[in-house]
Design a protein around this motif. Structure first.
Motif, short mmCIF file in Angstrom:
data_model
loop_
_atom_site.label_atom_id
_atom_site.label_comp_id
_atom_site.label_asym_id
_atom_site.label_seq_id
_atom_site.Cartn_x
_atom_site.Cartn_y
_atom_site.Cartn_z
N GLY A 227 59.51 -1.38 25.60
CA GLY A 227 60.50 -0.45 26.14
C GLY A 227 59.84 0.76 26.76
O GLY A 227 58.64 1.00 26.55
N THR A 228 60.60 1.51 27.54
CA THR A 228 60.06 2.74 28.15
C THR A 228 60.86 3.95 27.70
O THR A 228 62.04 3.85 27.37
N LEU A 229 60.18 5.08 27.69
CA LEU A 229 60.79 6.37 27.36
C LEU A 229 60.22 7.43 28.28
O LEU A 229 59.07 7.34 28.71
N HIS A 230 61.02 8.46 28.58
CA HIS A 230 60.55 9.57 29.41
C HIS A 230 59.98 10.67 28.53
O HIS A 230 60.54 11.76 28.41
N THR A 231 58.85 10.37 27.89
CA THR A 231 58.15 11.37 27.07
C THR A 231 56.73 11.51 27.59
O THR A 231 56.19 10.61 28.23
N ILE A 232 56.09 12.65 27.28
CA ILE A 232 54.83 12.97 27.95
C ILE A 232 53.58 12.53 27.18
O ILE A 232 52.50 12.47 27.76
N ASN A 233 53.72 12.25 25.87
CA ASN A 233 52.55 11.78 25.12
C ASN A 233 53.00 11.00 23.89
O ASN A 233 54.20 10.90 23.60
N ALA A 234 52.04 10.44 23.18
CA ALA A 234 52.36 9.56 22.05
C ALA A 234 53.05 10.31 20.92
O ALA A 234 54.02 9.82 20.32
N MET A 235 52.56 11.50 20.62
CA MET A 235 53.15 12.28 19.53
C MET A 235 54.61 12.63 19.83
O MET A 235 55.49 12.49 18.98
N LYS A 236 54.87 13.07 21.05
CA LYS A 236 56.24 13.42 21.45
C LYS A 236 57.14 12.18 21.44
O LYS A 236 58.34 12.28 21.17
N THR A 237 56.57 11.02 21.72
CA THR A 237 57.35 9.78 21.73
C THR A 237 57.85 9.47 20.33
O THR A 237 59.03 9.15 20.12
N VAL A 238 56.96 9.55 19.36
CA VAL A 238 57.35 9.29 17.97
C VAL A 238 58.39 10.29 17.51
O VAL A 238 59.41 9.94 16.91
N ASP A 239 58.17 11.58 17.82
CA ASP A 239 59.13 12.62 17.44
C ASP A 239 60.49 12.39 18.10
O ASP A 239 61.53 12.57 17.45
N ARG A 240 60.48 12.02 19.37
CA ARG A 240 61.73 11.82 20.10
C ARG A 240 62.57 10.72 19.46
O ARG A 240 63.80 10.86 19.30
N ILE A 241 61.94 9.62 19.09
CA ILE A 241 62.67 8.51 18.48
C ILE A 241 63.29 8.94 17.16
O ILE A 241 64.45 8.62 16.87
N ILE A 242 62.54 9.66 16.37
CA ILE A 242 63.04 10.07 15.05
C ILE A 242 64.14 11.13 15.19
O ILE A 242 65.18 11.05 14.53
N GLU A 243 63.93 12.09 16.08
CA GLU A 243 64.87 13.22 16.19
C GLU A 243 66.20 12.86 16.81
O GLU A 243 67.17 13.61 16.67
N ILE A 244 66.28 11.70 17.50
CA ILE A 244 67.56 11.31 18.09
C ILE A 244 68.55 10.86 17.02
O ILE A 244 69.76 10.84 17.24
N PHE A 245 68.04 10.55 15.82
CA PHE A 245 68.91 10.13 14.72
C PHE A 245 69.39 11.34 13.92
O PHE A 245 68.70 12.37 13.88
N PRO A 246 70.53 11.24 13.25
CA PRO A 246 71.00 12.32 12.38
C PRO A 246 69.97 12.60 11.28
O PRO A 246 69.24 11.69 10.86
N ALA A 247 69.92 13.84 10.82
CA ALA A 247 68.93 14.25 9.81
C ALA A 247 68.98 13.38 8.57
O ALA A 247 67.94 13.07 7.97
N SER A 248 70.19 12.95 8.19
CA SER A 248 70.35 12.15 6.97
C SER A 248 69.71 10.77 7.09
O SER A 248 69.42 10.13 6.08
N GLU A 249 69.45 10.31 8.33
CA GLU A 249 68.89 8.98 8.54
C GLU A 249 67.41 9.01 8.90
O GLU A 249 66.76 7.96 8.96
N GLN A 250 66.86 10.19 9.11
CA GLN A 250 65.51 10.27 9.66
C GLN A 250 64.43 9.75 8.72
O GLN A 250 63.42 9.19 9.17
N GLY A 251 64.62 9.87 7.42
CA GLY A 251 63.66 9.34 6.46
C GLY A 251 63.54 7.82 6.59
O GLY A 251 62.43 7.27 6.64
N GLN A 252 64.70 7.14 6.66
CA GLN A 252 64.69 5.69 6.82
C GLN A 252 64.13 5.28 8.17
O GLN A 252 63.41 4.28 8.27
N VAL A 253 64.46 6.06 9.21
CA VAL A 253 63.97 5.75 10.55
C VAL A 253 62.45 5.85 10.60
O VAL A 253 61.78 5.02 11.23
N ARG A 254 61.89 6.85 9.94
CA ARG A 254 60.43 6.98 9.90
C ARG A 254 59.79 5.72 9.31
O ARG A 254 58.79 5.21 9.82
N SER A 255 60.37 5.23 8.24
CA SER A 255 59.84 4.03 7.59
C SER A 255 59.96 2.81 8.50
O SER A 255 59.01 2.04 8.65
#
Length: 360
Positions: A227-255
């Motif tokens: 897949g593709t994403l409009h992010t500028i580096n690898a770290m921002k890509t990981v953060d973007r994926i996690i942060e798009i989810f509600p805070a209550s789900e972010q722990g599971q999303v990280r896993s």
């Protein structure tokens, strides 16, 4: 032959990546990153609208008049395909066309490192190609899919809006689906994909929470998902994926992300100074056990350190890639400085002080 086809031929002859057409202005080509006006008359709104509608499917015209913007694909056999975007603006209609070459270049022809080609051989997992608009993500992704098509015996399913590179079935069976034509949305197509016996799924853009969630689920259930994403580096890509989810789900999303992710390739295009053309600086993150632990433990800020120490796995940072291009005299110091993350490394190469006062 449509009237606008002449501009597409000019675009191809000049090596332009994009064609801009706006009411009451001359057409403009983007050539190696720079906007160059075409020596042609200014096109009135009605004249341009008629020209644009000549190549647009009827159902898309209706949608354009209702919503004010549309995307679709257009092909001139023997020349190229074009990703077309029409939009309404203050002075009338406008359109931007991106050329998609008919011939798909291999990883070797693009000068991509071997680790990029090897991504096509992964049995499963999530691979993300990221970068700003116009950074060549689709070209890199097409080269990877082409490699899989040549060496594997699998079913490849692509979901795009619109279809860009067209892959002819070789050793693999390839099916292309276009959002808005063959399916309602990326999410709908992804849900259906799991019942279509795919081995490799290519998602043109991970736009929203539902699409990202389904892509990760597909990767977790034994599919290889690109897949593709409009992010500028690898770290921002990981953060973007996690942060798009509600805070209550972010722990599971990280896993889930830590388990499914295999690689992130972030790229930026540069105008070459040694020859005509452009070249890409690549940041490559491979999801080693150490990287996966950082994602699980919410320590994504340490990912750059893992890339710096993970060169034996094929990893590299964007700044290191830019520095390599600069040392080979392939790009200018000014471009290197403006696109670098740690700009302090590149100041010494500048002939004049930085033009961006916010970076000083």
């Amino acid at each position: 032959m449509a009237q606008i086809d002449g501009f597409f031929k000019l675009m191809n002859d000049e090596g332009a990546s994009d064609l801009h057409m706006v009411a009451n202005q001359q057409p403009v080509l983007r050539i190696r990153g720079d906007m160059e006006r075409v020596k042609f008359k200014k096109l009135g709104n009605d004249e341009l609208r008629a020209m644009l509608y000549e190549i647009c499917p009827e159902e898309k015209i209706k949608l354009f008049e209702e919503t004010g913007d549309i995307d679709f694909g257009y092909e001139i056999p023997g020349l190229a395909r074009y990703r077309c975007n029409y939009f309404q603006q203050k002075y009338g209609v406008g359109a931007v066309f991106r050329e998609i070459p008919s011939e798909i270049k291999t990883c070797a022809e693009l000068g991509l490192p071997d680790i990029i080609c090897r991504l096509a051989h992964l049995p499963k997992g999530l691979v993300l190609i990221t970068g700003p608009t116009g950074s060549g993500k689709s070209t890199t992704l097409a080269a990877i899919i082409d490699e899989a098509n040549k060496v594997r015996k699998d079913h490849i399913l692509t979901i795009e809006d619109p279809i860009e590179f067209v892959h002819r079935s070789q050793r693999c069976v390839v099916n292309h689906r276009e959002v808005g034509t063959h399916t309602d949305s990326f999410a709908t197509a992804l849900r259906g994909a799991l019942r279509e016996d795919p081995d490799i799924i290519m998602v043109g853009e991970l736009r929203d929470l539902e699409t990202i969630k389904l892509a990760m689920e597909a990767a977790m259930t034994g599919h290889l998902v690109f897949g593709t994403l409009h992010t500028i580096n690898a770290m921002k890509t990981v953060d973007r994926i996690i942060e798009i989810f509600p805070a209550s789900e972010q722990g599971q999303v990280r896993s889930t992300l830590a388990d499914s992710l295999r690689a992130v390739v972030s790229q930026t295009l540069f105008k070459r100074t040694d020859v005509k053309g452009r070249c890409a600086a690549l940041e490559i993150l491979i999801a080693t056990p150490a990287v996966r632990n950082l994602i699980r433990e919410a320590k994504t800020f340490q990912i750059i350190s893992s890339m710096q120490t993970g060169k034996k796995f094929g990893m590299r940072t964007l700044d290191d890639s830019i520095m390599t291009l600069l040392e080979k005299k392939m790009i200018s110091a000014e471009d290197a400085y403006s696109n670098a993350g740690d700009k302090s490394k590149f100041v010494k190469f500048l002939r004049k002080p930085p033009s961006d006062f916010t970076e000083m």
